[in-house]
Design a protein around this motif. Structure first.
Motif, mmCIF file in Angstrom:
data_model
loop_
_atom_site.group_PDB
_atom_site.id
_atom_site.type_symbol
_atom_site.label_atom_id
_atom_site.label_comp_id
_atom_site.label_asym_id
_atom_site.label_seq_id
_atom_site.Cartn_x
_atom_site.Cartn_y
_atom_site.Cartn_z
ATOM 1 N N THR A 189 0.880 -1.277 0.250
ATOM 2 C CA THR A 189 0.388 -0.310 -0.284
ATOM 3 C C THR A 189 0.709 1.665 -0.082
ATOM 4 O O THR A 189 1.145 1.879 -0.833
ATOM 5 C CB THR A 189 -0.718 -0.298 1.417
ATOM 6 N N THR A 190 2.021 1.770 0.924
ATOM 7 C CA THR A 190 2.563 2.792 0.781
ATOM 8 C C THR A 190 3.614 2.861 -0.485
ATOM 9 O O THR A 190 3.198 3.712 -1.186
ATOM 10 C CB THR A 190 3.602 2.581 2.018
ATOM 11 N N GLN A 191 3.506 1.442 -1.082
ATOM 12 C CA GLN A 191 4.401 1.677 -2.119
ATOM 13 C C GLN A 191 3.684 2.538 -3.755
ATOM 14 O O GLN A 191 3.813 3.399 -4.279
ATOM 15 C CB GLN A 191 5.111 0.151 -3.258
ATOM 16 N N THR A 192 2.417 1.934 -3.595
ATOM 17 C CA THR A 192 1.135 2.447 -4.554
ATOM 18 C C THR A 192 0.950 3.850 -4.479
ATOM 19 O O THR A 192 0.953 4.957 -5.213
ATOM 20 C CB THR A 192 -0.415 1.302 -4.821
ATOM 21 N N LEU A 193 0.535 4.143 -2.835
ATOM 22 C CA LEU A 193 0.602 5.676 -2.362
ATOM 23 C C LEU A 193 1.588 6.526 -2.787
ATOM 24 O O LEU A 193 1.059 7.591 -3.203
ATOM 25 C CB LEU A 193 0.407 5.583 -1.007
ATOM 26 N N ASN A 194 2.927 6.279 -2.985
ATOM 27 C CA ASN A 194 4.098 6.699 -3.107
ATOM 28 C C ASN A 194 4.383 6.835 -4.438
ATOM 29 O O ASN A 194 4.150 8.086 -5.252
ATOM 30 C CB ASN A 194 5.538 6.138 -2.465
#
Length: 223
Positions: A189-194
């Protein structure tokens, strides 16, 4: 306190068809209480004896996998009800219900709910409509998990949250919260948000996400 509780009850959709006098009757059949974030209202296999009416705060309904992974079934906001499935089904809960924020709730017993439905059939009808809406939402999410990519699911989730709050800023959700709703890992999720941030679709802060390009997110949610 009684007038305050009646005004709270008036916000609950299943009571919309009742007159002020009828709502006053319900007032005597409910108790209002506050609870802190993290409070567990019930767990799977607990006997369901009460209906919970959420006035303030948020409540998560979720399940735990055998590996200990948390899968969020629904996140409920003010005006929602929960615990109803155990009252009208097997009598047992099949999910966890946990306060995400400090909450204010009203509680109605099984006996009082059954009497209310018998006296006012429209309450039973609205209760069934509420259950149907939640089941439909759950089915839609399961379909997304099966057929959509993580970026598409995350874009759709961000849009749904902002539609509920009627603005383009999401507050109070951690990356872990979003991951549990999506049924994936926090790192993913963090990677996709970034990636969304790099593309100029969102702006990220501490427990704060601002949507910058709604059209692009809408298009992405359909892929």
């Amino acid at each position: 306190m009684s007038e305050t509780k009646i005004s709270y009850l008036s916000m609950i959709e299943i009571f919309q068809d009742l007159s002020p006098d009828q709502k006053a009757e319900i007032d005597h059949a409910t108790t209002m209480t506050t609870c802190e974030s993290g409070r567990i209202f019930y767990m799977p296999e607990d006997t369901g004896e009460v209906l919970f009416l959420l006035k303030k705060g948020r409540v998560q309904l979720y399940r735990m996998t055998m590996a200990g992974k948390k899968i969020v079934v629904a996140t409920l906001d003010a005006g929602a009800i929960f615990g109803e499935m155990a009252l009208i089904g097997t009598g047992m809960h099949n999910t966890y219900a946990e306060a995400v924020d400090d909450c204010l709730i009203c509680v109605m017993s099984r006996v009082d709910l059954e009497r209310l439905i018998l006296q006012h059939p429209k309450v039973g009808l609205r209760l069934m409509q509420s259950i149907g809406t939640r089941l439909s939402s759950t089915e839609q999410r399961l379909e997304e998990i099966a057929f959509k990519s993580i970026p598409a699911r995350l874009a759709g989730l961000l849009l749904r949250i902002t539609n509920d709050s009627e603005n383009t800023i999401i507050k109070g959700y951690t990356h872990q919260d979003l991951a549990e709703i999506l049924g994936t890992y926090r790192e993913t999720t963090t990677q996709t948000l970034n990636e969304f941030k790099t593309k100029g679709l969102i702006k990220i802060g501490r427990k704060r996400i601002e949507l910058l390009d709604l059209n692009a997110l809408q298009s992405m949610s359909q892929t």
